[in-house]
Design a protein around this motif. Sequence first.
Motif, PDB file in Angstrom:
ATOM      1  N   GLU A  45       0.057  10.271   4.608  1.00  0.00           N
ATOM      2  CA  GLU A  45       0.121   9.163   3.653  1.00  0.00           C
ATOM      3  C   GLU A  45      -1.126   8.291   3.738  1.00  0.00           C
ATOM      4  OE1 GLU A  45       2.526   8.193   1.292  1.00  0.00           O
ATOM      5  OE2 GLU A  45       3.276  10.233   1.570  1.00  0.00           O
ATOM      6  N   ASP A  46      -1.632   8.095   4.935  1.00  0.00           N
ATOM      7  CA  ASP A  46      -2.847   7.306   5.118  1.00  0.00           C
ATOM      8  C   ASP A  46      -4.027   7.960   4.410  1.00  0.00           C
ATOM      9  OD1 ASP A  46      -4.390   5.126   6.442  1.00  0.00           O
ATOM     10  OD2 ASP A  46      -5.318   6.808   7.514  1.00  0.00           O
ATOM     11  N   ASN A  78       0.795  -1.230   0.000  1.00  0.00           N
ATOM     12  CA  ASN A  78       0.000   0.000   0.000  1.00  0.00           C
ATOM     13  C   ASN A  78       0.831   1.286   0.000  1.00  0.00           C
ATOM     14  OD1 ASN A  78      -2.842  -0.960   0.173  1.00  0.00           O
ATOM     15  ND2 ASN A  78      -2.110  -1.923   2.051  1.00  0.00           N
ATOM     16  N   SER A  79       1.961   1.282   0.712  1.00  0.00           N
ATOM     17  CA  SER A  79       2.746   2.505   0.838  1.00  0.00           C
ATOM     18  C   SER A  79       3.301   2.959  -0.511  1.00  0.00           C
ATOM     19  CB  SER A  79       3.901   2.302   1.823  1.00  0.00           C
ATOM     20  OG  SER A  79       3.416   1.991   3.108  1.00  0.00           O
ATOM     21  N   ARG A  80       3.404   4.260  -0.688  1.00  0.00           N
ATOM     22  CA  ARG A  80       3.911   4.810  -1.955  1.00  0.00           C
ATOM     23  C   ARG A  80       5.427   4.685  -2.075  1.00  0.00           C
ATOM     24  NH1 ARG A  80       2.266  10.665  -3.087  1.00  0.00           N
ATOM     25  NH2 ARG A  80       2.885  11.055  -0.919  1.00  0.00           N
ATOM     26  N   LYS A  92      -7.824   5.116  -3.153  1.00  0.00           N
ATOM     27  CA  LYS A  92      -8.707   3.943  -3.198  1.00  0.00           C
ATOM     28  C   LYS A  92     -10.164   4.313  -3.438  1.00  0.00           C
ATOM     29  CE  LYS A  92      -5.854   0.884  -0.344  1.00  0.00           C
ATOM     30  NZ  LYS A  92      -5.767   0.099   0.917  1.00  0.00           N
ATOM     31  N   ILE A 150      -3.605   7.588   0.570  1.00  0.00           N
ATOM     32  CA  ILE A 150      -3.923   6.227   0.117  1.00  0.00           C
ATOM     33  C   ILE A 150      -5.434   5.993   0.139  1.00  0.00           C
ATOM     34  CG2 ILE A 150      -3.688   3.786   0.723  1.00  0.00           C
ATOM     35  CD1 ILE A 150      -0.806   4.528   1.694  1.00  0.00           C
ATOM     36  N   LYS A 151      -6.112   6.504   1.169  1.00  0.00           N
ATOM     37  CA  LYS A 151      -7.585   6.387   1.214  1.00  0.00           C
ATOM     38  C   LYS A 151      -8.216   7.030  -0.012  1.00  0.00           C
ATOM     39  CE  LYS A 151      -8.269   6.240   6.249  1.00  0.00           C
ATOM     40  NZ  LYS A 151      -8.753   7.024   7.434  1.00  0.00           N
TER      41      LYS A 151
END
Length: 392
Positions: free
Chosen positions: A347-348, A166-168, A355, A351-352
Amino acid sequence: MELSPRSKPYIIPEYSLTGDLISFLTCNLQYRYQNRGTLPPSMPIQLWFGEFIHGVMEESFLEWNAKKISFPWDWKNQIRPIEEMIDKRLRARGLYPPLDFFCKFGSEKNSVLGTCPDKNHPHKLLYSARAEKAINIWGPDLFPLIDSAEVLIKGKRPMPNFDKDNSRSNYYGINGVIDVISSLKINEINNNKIVKYLKNNKELSKKLKSFDDEYEVIIDYKGMKRPSLKSNNWFYHQWQILTYSWLRSKQEDSKPIVAGIIFYLNELVPSTEDLIALKQDILNGCNDVEISDIEESLILNWNEDKDNFINLSDKLKEKRSIRIINIEDDSISNALMQFDGVVANIEDSIIKEMKGIPIKNAWNAKGDKRTCDACDFKNFCNKPLSEHMKVP
């Protein structure tokens, strides 16, 4: 010959201490719209003045360093041309000054800023008054001490909560800009009030007495009032200076950093709103600067709705405008841990959103009343209207 497929581009996310990390802490959702969505605020009051005063102080130092102009500087003939140059730079970036606080007209004929019809132009409004005080109060002592101005500091850290699916990236970059004072300048120059503030700091004076090698002090400017003791900004600014010291220590030409100095330049010409906040700080026991009984009584008995503006002493304004932060290894570790947590939260949220989660659900609206009052997005954020009215 078989060609291998091109690998995906690998980009390390880059974060600025002020433009990203502290902005995110101020309000997650506002940060998303302004910094990541590049939607400029219509009233960039604190943003504009922060950029403006940084630019004015740096250009004033370069002017002094080249010509050794004696102080005090005349506002109309020596400071105003610098202000207009910085204003043009900010306008080129889409940042325009609040008209009630900064005169929009240029001094020269055919100026791109326009020429004021008033023969008494230029007008020294609030932001110009603060710039003049900053140069003439701190310039004579600060400029001779500066060894390096506008030093870009950069570094990288492991991505917190790294998840390969998941992490960039497995790292993130962090950067900032500082001025640097060397111990050689400190030891060579006498009768300097900044040096006196450093030596009168109890924690720092003990360290300096046992310090034989060369060392450095780092400098930052804030276009805001001194934060209340134990407020969020009080800690955020401390973490920022400590992180700056860590970044500076990674540069080859650096010496050990013993302290940081923050100049809160609004304190030199406080607004009515600043004085109201100071009065509240005293009542709440959140003022960290010693005030004489006479001035404290003057502030506490002041009624902003009935009385005239309070004329605080120059000494008190000076003391409130300078903050010295002692640099210790354990404090640096804590600051880095705090900002790692901020990056993890940013970052969280990114990513949300990637998605498919809607922006207002991926980013929290958490600004205080001052932030919300000046925010262009408050009418369609997910924070209840009643929450906008709360004072921190």
